[in-house]
Scaffold this motif. Sequence first.
Motif, PDB file in Angstrom:
ATOM      1  N   MET A 220       0.818  -1.208   0.000  1.00 46.90           N
ATOM      2  CA  MET A 220       0.000   0.000   0.000  1.00 46.90           C
ATOM      3  C   MET A 220       0.854   1.261   0.000  1.00 46.90           C
ATOM      4  O   MET A 220       0.447   2.298  -0.515  1.00 46.90           O
ATOM      5  N   GLY A 221       2.056   1.176   0.579  1.00 46.22           N
ATOM      6  CA  GLY A 221       2.949   2.325   0.571  1.00 46.22           C
ATOM      7  C   GLY A 221       3.327   2.735  -0.832  1.00 46.22           C
ATOM      8  O   GLY A 221       3.374   3.928  -1.162  1.00 46.22           O
ATOM      9  N   SER A 222       3.589   1.757  -1.681  1.00 44.13           N
ATOM     10  CA  SER A 222       3.916   2.039  -3.072  1.00 44.13           C
ATOM     11  C   SER A 222       2.725   2.649  -3.804  1.00 44.13           C
ATOM     12  O   SER A 222       2.880   3.605  -4.566  1.00 44.13           O
ATOM     13  N   ALA A 223       1.537   2.098  -3.579  1.00 49.67           N
ATOM     14  CA  ALA A 223       0.332   2.637  -4.217  1.00 49.67           C
ATOM     15  C   ALA A 223       0.074   4.068  -3.754  1.00 49.67           C
ATOM     16  O   ALA A 223      -0.301   4.938  -4.549  1.00 49.67           O
ATOM     17  N   ALA A 224       0.294   4.340  -2.469  1.00 49.65           N
ATOM     18  CA  ALA A 224       0.100   5.689  -1.942  1.00 49.65           C
ATOM     19  C   ALA A 224       1.068   6.670  -2.588  1.00 49.65           C
ATOM     20  O   ALA A 224       0.698   7.804  -2.917  1.00 49.65           O
ATOM     21  N   ALA A 225       2.314   6.230  -2.773  1.00 51.83           N
ATOM     22  CA  ALA A 225       3.297   7.086  -3.443  1.00 51.83           C
ATOM     23  C   ALA A 225       2.843   7.408  -4.860  1.00 51.83           C
ATOM     24  O   ALA A 225       2.949   8.547  -5.321  1.00 51.83           O
ATOM     25  N   GLY A 226       2.338   6.389  -5.559  1.00 48.53           N
ATOM     26  CA  GLY A 226       1.828   6.603  -6.910  1.00 48.53           C
ATOM     27  C   GLY A 226       0.676   7.581  -6.939  1.00 48.53           C
ATOM     28  O   GLY A 226       0.568   8.413  -7.854  1.00 48.53           O
ATOM     29  N   PHE A 227      -0.195   7.516  -5.928  1.00 48.62           N
ATOM     30  CA  PHE A 227      -1.307   8.456  -5.840  1.00 48.62           C
ATOM     31  C   PHE A 227      -0.806   9.869  -5.599  1.00 48.62           C
ATOM     32  O   PHE A 227      -1.412  10.842  -6.075  1.00 48.62           O
ATOM     33  N   GLY A 228       0.298   9.996  -4.862  1.00 46.64           N
ATOM     34  CA  GLY A 228       0.867  11.313  -4.655  1.00 46.64           C
ATOM     35  C   GLY A 228       1.274  11.951  -5.962  1.00 46.64           C
ATOM     36  O   GLY A 228       1.015  13.141  -6.205  1.00 46.64           O
ATOM     37  N   LEU A 229       1.882  11.171  -6.833  1.00 42.99           N
ATOM     38  CA  LEU A 229       2.310  11.680  -8.133  1.00 42.99           C
ATOM     39  C   LEU A 229       1.118  11.970  -9.041  1.00 42.99           C
ATOM     40  O   LEU A 229       1.093  12.982  -9.750  1.00 42.99           O
ATOM     41  N   LYS A 291      -2.225  -1.999  -4.057  1.00 43.22           N
ATOM     42  CA  LYS A 291      -0.811  -2.258  -3.769  1.00 43.22           C
ATOM     43  C   LYS A 291       0.052  -1.952  -4.987  1.00 43.22           C
ATOM     44  O   LYS A 291      -0.439  -1.727  -6.087  1.00 43.22           O
ATOM     45  N   GLY A 292       1.345  -1.944  -4.749  1.00 46.33           N
ATOM     46  CA  GLY A 292       2.301  -1.705  -5.824  1.00 46.33           C
ATOM     47  C   GLY A 292       3.634  -2.327  -5.483  1.00 46.33           C
ATOM     48  O   GLY A 292       3.757  -3.086  -4.515  1.00 46.33           O
ATOM     49  N   SER A 306       1.781   2.730 -12.107  1.00 44.81           N
ATOM     50  CA  SER A 306       1.199   2.465 -10.786  1.00 44.81           C
ATOM     51  C   SER A 306      -0.176   1.799 -10.873  1.00 44.81           C
ATOM     52  O   SER A 306      -0.434   0.829 -10.150  1.00 44.81           O
ATOM     53  N   PRO A 307      -1.094   2.268 -11.740  1.00 45.21           N
ATOM     54  CA  PRO A 307      -2.370   1.553 -11.867  1.00 45.21           C
ATOM     55  C   PRO A 307      -2.198   0.108 -12.325  1.00 45.21           C
ATOM     56  O   PRO A 307      -2.878  -0.793 -11.835  1.00 45.21           O
ATOM     57  N   LEU A 308      -1.287  -0.125 -13.271  1.00 47.73           N
ATOM     58  CA  LEU A 308      -1.044  -1.485 -13.739  1.00 47.73           C
ATOM     59  C   LEU A 308      -0.448  -2.353 -12.640  1.00 47.73           C
ATOM     60  O   LEU A 308      -0.727  -3.557 -12.560  1.00 47.73           O
ATOM     61  N   ALA A 309       0.359  -1.749 -11.773  1.00 55.45           N
ATOM     62  CA  ALA A 309       0.912  -2.505 -10.644  1.00 55.45           C
ATOM     63  C   ALA A 309      -0.203  -2.939  -9.694  1.00 55.45           C
ATOM     64  O   ALA A 309      -0.177  -4.043  -9.151  1.00 55.45           O
ATOM     65  N   SER A 310      -1.195  -2.062  -9.496  1.00 55.79           N
ATOM     66  CA  SER A 310      -2.349  -2.426  -8.666  1.00 55.79           C
ATOM     67  C   SER A 310      -3.131  -3.577  -9.298  1.00 55.79           C
ATOM     68  O   SER A 310      -3.594  -4.487  -8.610  1.00 55.79           O
ATOM     69  N   TYR A 311      -3.250  -3.519 -10.621  1.00 56.59           N
ATOM     70  CA  TYR A 311      -3.947  -4.601 -11.338  1.00 56.59           C
ATOM     71  C   TYR A 311      -3.195  -5.919 -11.171  1.00 56.59           C
ATOM     72  O   TYR A 311      -3.791  -6.958 -10.881  1.00 56.59           O
ATOM     73  N   ASN A 312      -1.887  -5.874 -11.345  1.00 55.60           N
ATOM     74  CA  ASN A 312      -1.080  -7.085 -11.224  1.00 55.60           C
ATOM     75  C   ASN A 312      -1.062  -7.632  -9.799  1.00 55.60           C
ATOM     76  O   ASN A 312      -0.820  -8.823  -9.581  1.00 55.60           O
ATOM     77  N   ALA A 313      -1.297  -6.735  -8.825  1.00 49.89           N
ATOM     78  CA  ALA A 313      -1.297  -7.165  -7.425  1.00 49.89           C
ATOM     79  C   ALA A 313      -2.607  -7.829  -7.019  1.00 49.89           C
ATOM     80  O   ALA A 313      -2.757  -8.258  -5.865  1.00 49.89           O
ATOM     81  N   GLY A 314      -3.551  -7.899  -7.952  1.00 47.99           N
ATOM     82  CA  GLY A 314      -4.774  -8.632  -7.677  1.00 47.99           C
ATOM     83  C   GLY A 314      -6.064  -7.853  -7.773  1.00 47.99           C
ATOM     84  O   GLY A 314      -7.153  -8.435  -7.683  1.00 47.99           O
ATOM     85  N   PHE A 315      -5.986  -6.531  -7.982  1.00 45.70           N
ATOM     86  CA  PHE A 315      -7.207  -5.740  -8.108  1.00 45.70           C
ATOM     87  C   PHE A 315      -7.560  -5.643  -9.588  1.00 45.70           C
ATOM     88  O   PHE A 315      -7.029  -4.810 -10.316  1.00 45.70           O
ATOM     89  N   HIS A 316      -8.481  -6.484 -10.050  1.00 48.63           N
ATOM     90  CA  HIS A 316      -8.743  -6.644 -11.474  1.00 48.63           C
ATOM     91  C   HIS A 316      -9.985  -5.923 -11.969  1.00 48.63           C
ATOM     92  O   HIS A 316     -10.424  -6.159 -13.102  1.00 48.63           O
ATOM     93  N   ASN A 317     -10.569  -5.065 -11.160  1.00 45.52           N
ATOM     94  CA  ASN A 317     -11.726  -4.292 -11.610  1.00 45.52           C
ATOM     95  C   ASN A 317     -11.208  -3.045 -12.337  1.00 45.52           C
ATOM     96  O   ASN A 317     -10.864  -2.033 -11.716  1.00 45.52           O
ATOM     97  N   VAL A 318     -11.144  -3.131 -13.658  1.00 45.10           N
ATOM     98  CA  VAL A 318     -10.551  -2.063 -14.463  1.00 45.10           C
ATOM     99  C   VAL A 318     -11.319  -0.754 -14.324  1.00 45.10           C
ATOM    100  O   VAL A 318     -10.727   0.326 -14.234  1.00 45.10           O
TER     101      VAL A 318
END
Length: 357
Positions: A220-229, A291-292, A306-318
């Motif tokens: 989640m830390g990685s995903a949060a960083a991506g959201f910051g950008l 996640k990321g 970052s969005p693709l990393a979230s998808y690969n981490a298991g969140f598949h609702n595009v």
Amino acid sequence: MSETTQTKETVGSFTMKVLNGSATAIIVSLLPSAILSTFLTPFAGSNAIVAALLHTVTVFQYFFAVMCGFSTAKQFDLGYTEAACVGGAAFLGSGCVTAVTTTVKGVTTTSFQLAGMGDVINTMLTAAVAVLFIKWVGNRFGSLGIVFFPILAGTGVGFLGSLTKPYVSLVTTGIGDVINTFTKLAPYPMCILIAMSFAIIIVTPLSTVAISVAIGLAGMGSAAAGFGLASAAAFLIWATLKVDKPGVQVAIFLGAIKMMMPNFLRYPVIGIPIALTAAVSTLSVPMLGLKGTPASGGFGLIGAVSPLASYNAGFHNVLVLVLVWVVVPFAVGYLMKKIFVDWTKVCKPEYFISPAR
């Protein structure tokens, strides 16, 4: 008789050159794998060419250390011989190659194998020491520099870097572990802090990619960083919409957020709406468990890494991914622009006139 003036190197300018050289190497080495691996992996099992290409982009990132040393050396305008030595030293100091000893029928052999990118921080430190050594020596070796620099600046400094690597790794992995652990224990405040930090860092000379990779920011830390950008980009696009040419917004969306760095350094107050946009937008991370990876944390919407990393981490609702990664930051960014620029006038429109305009 002509006089030549040289700008005196300070600790700050030296550090920034090392950071800039390292950031360039990280982006160049990681971007192909970060983007292409997402699209290639599903087809690698059934297509030999795709599998070979996937292996290629994976191995490409393992050359980070050499790229880091070389690009850092060129920041200091070193010659190609010296730059090659710095690249070699950084490679040795990274620890990306390990020795494997095997014994077969009483015969012992030693082979070497790649062990990933190595330690990013120790790579940077080794490159910096190699540059310092070369700068200190100067022209003392004369024409014999081609002989002594590879021995002393290359293998010598590289050997010293290999000795410090285990201790530096303990520190960097420890920092990453602490942040990732706190993110799990207190997801909402930690995600907000990380997102706000990266939203500000992206408009400073520091590299978000380098920081994310160096401390091993994951989950989640990685995903949060991506959201910051993503949030910083969203707010700045709205803020520059009426005062800059359309090309500025396109450049920001494609990842050139650092073009607004002079604006932030001159008017730090613009960091308030940028950080608040990130704080609100990143609430989606703990709510949805996005996640990321360390490699994706510093990219955000660039290449949709970052969005693709979230998808690969298991969140598949595009549809939801598009909503939270694009719609939410831009909606919050628009609101912050209205509050801080249009209504309260805390940030004046001219604060966002890009130097590249």
